[in-house]
Write a protein that holds these residues in place. Structure first.
Motif, PDB file in Angstrom:
ATOM      1  N   GLU A  57      17.960 -21.888  17.183  1.00 33.65           N
ATOM      2  CA  GLU A  57      16.992 -21.835  18.284  1.00 33.65           C
ATOM      3  C   GLU A  57      15.591 -22.288  17.864  1.00 33.65           C
ATOM      4  O   GLU A  57      14.770 -22.654  18.704  1.00 33.65           O
ATOM      5  N   ARG A  58      15.291 -22.286  16.574  1.00 35.75           N
ATOM      6  CA  ARG A  58      13.974 -22.707  16.089  1.00 35.75           C
ATOM      7  C   ARG A  58      13.838 -24.210  15.954  1.00 35.75           C
ATOM      8  O   ARG A  58      12.748 -24.748  15.939  1.00 35.75           O
ATOM      9  N   GLY A  59      14.974 -24.907  15.822  1.00 37.48           N
ATOM     10  CA  GLY A  59      14.949 -26.355  15.588  1.00 37.48           C
ATOM     11  C   GLY A  59      16.038 -26.746  14.613  1.00 37.48           C
ATOM     12  O   GLY A  59      17.155 -26.252  14.706  1.00 37.48           O
ATOM     13  N   SER A  60      15.683 -27.616  13.668  1.00 39.28           N
ATOM     14  CA  SER A  60      16.695 -28.087  12.729  1.00 39.28           C
ATOM     15  C   SER A  60      16.113 -28.225  11.328  1.00 39.28           C
ATOM     16  O   SER A  60      14.900 -28.268  11.130  1.00 39.28           O
ATOM     17  N   PHE A  61      17.024 -28.312  10.355  1.00 43.03           N
ATOM     18  CA  PHE A  61      16.668 -28.484   8.952  1.00 43.03           C
ATOM     19  C   PHE A  61      17.759 -29.329   8.308  1.00 43.03           C
ATOM     20  O   PHE A  61      18.939 -29.133   8.578  1.00 43.03           O
ATOM     21  N   TYR A  62      17.364 -30.292   7.458  1.00 48.22           N
ATOM     22  CA  TYR A  62      18.342 -30.994   6.639  1.00 48.22           C
ATOM     23  C   TYR A  62      17.695 -31.449   5.344  1.00 48.22           C
ATOM     24  O   TYR A  62      16.481 -31.587   5.249  1.00 48.22           O
ATOM     25  N   ARG A  63      18.540 -31.640   4.359  1.00 48.51           N
ATOM     26  CA  ARG A  63      18.084 -32.129   3.069  1.00 48.51           C
ATOM     27  C   ARG A  63      17.949 -33.643   3.180  1.00 48.51           C
ATOM     28  O   ARG A  63      18.925 -34.338   3.396  1.00 48.51           O
ATOM     29  N   ALA A  64      16.738 -34.142   3.020  1.00 41.42           N
ATOM     30  CA  ALA A  64      16.486 -35.580   3.153  1.00 41.42           C
ATOM     31  C   ALA A  64      16.834 -36.353   1.892  1.00 41.42           C
ATOM     32  O   ALA A  64      17.197 -37.528   1.955  1.00 41.42           O
TER      33      ALA A  64
END
Length: 183
Positions: free
Chosen positions: A22-29
């Motif tokens: 619900e906060r957004g997204s995260f990924y390892r770039a």
């Protein structure tokens, strides 16, 4: 990160699945451990960001000649682009072949482009931003370019071309005697 081979040796598409809540997204770039098999001892020494406003604009096709040839790892941070890699390596089985893929903030893909390949892109969404990770420093005397519209490459740009820099539109067409980049 899932590393996907393409028809051009050394060009890879790295698929990344963002964690979303619900906060957004995260990924390892980027992770040198996960990408070690692609980097093969090379290190990232320069990071650049480009922003292009106009839909249909093209940047490229750029590369650097040895001894400053570079591998590029490219992600789209905002918007969408049509990303293109062109194999310029002499004696490559895919010499003058292209690989094309959409990179977007939503799909979180990264294209890995090895030394001896040119790179360019067309903007599909206004204000698109790209992150570039380079394994060599920019060296103006080693800069190379090919015209985005070279008929020998027959690149299928998805949109009508709306904007190209004077420098990029002045890159030469490939001559009949072009034998490739020697690494």
């Amino acid at each position: 990160m899932k590393i996907v081979a393409t028809p051009i040796q050394g060009v890879y598409l790295v698929e990344t699945t963002p964690f979303q809540d619900e906060r957004g997204s995260f990924y390892r770039a980027f992770c040198d451990r996960e990408l070690d098999s692609l980097l093969q001892g090379e290190t990232i020494c320069q990071v650049n960001v480009s922003r292009t406003e106009a839909v249909g604009a093209i940047r490229g096709l750029h590369f650097q000649y040895p001894p400053h040839a570079e591998m590029k790892l490219i992600r789209c941070l905002k918007g969408r682009v049509w990303d293109v890699a062109v194999d310029l390596r002499q004696d490559s089985s895919t010499f003058l072949k292209c690989y094309q893929a959409e990179l977007s903030a939503d799909n979180a893909y990264m294209m890995v482009i090895p030394q001896g390949c040119a790179h360019g892109f067309q903007v599909l969404e206004a204000g698109s931003e790209l992150l570039y990770l380079h394994t060599a420093y920019y060296e103006p005397k080693s800069e190379g370019g090919i015209r985005y519209s070279d008929p020998k490459l027959n690149i299928s740009w998805p949109l009508k071309v709306t904007d190209v820099s004077t420098r990029d539109s002045s890159h030469p067409l490939l001559s009949e005697d072009f034998r490739g980049v020697v690494l």
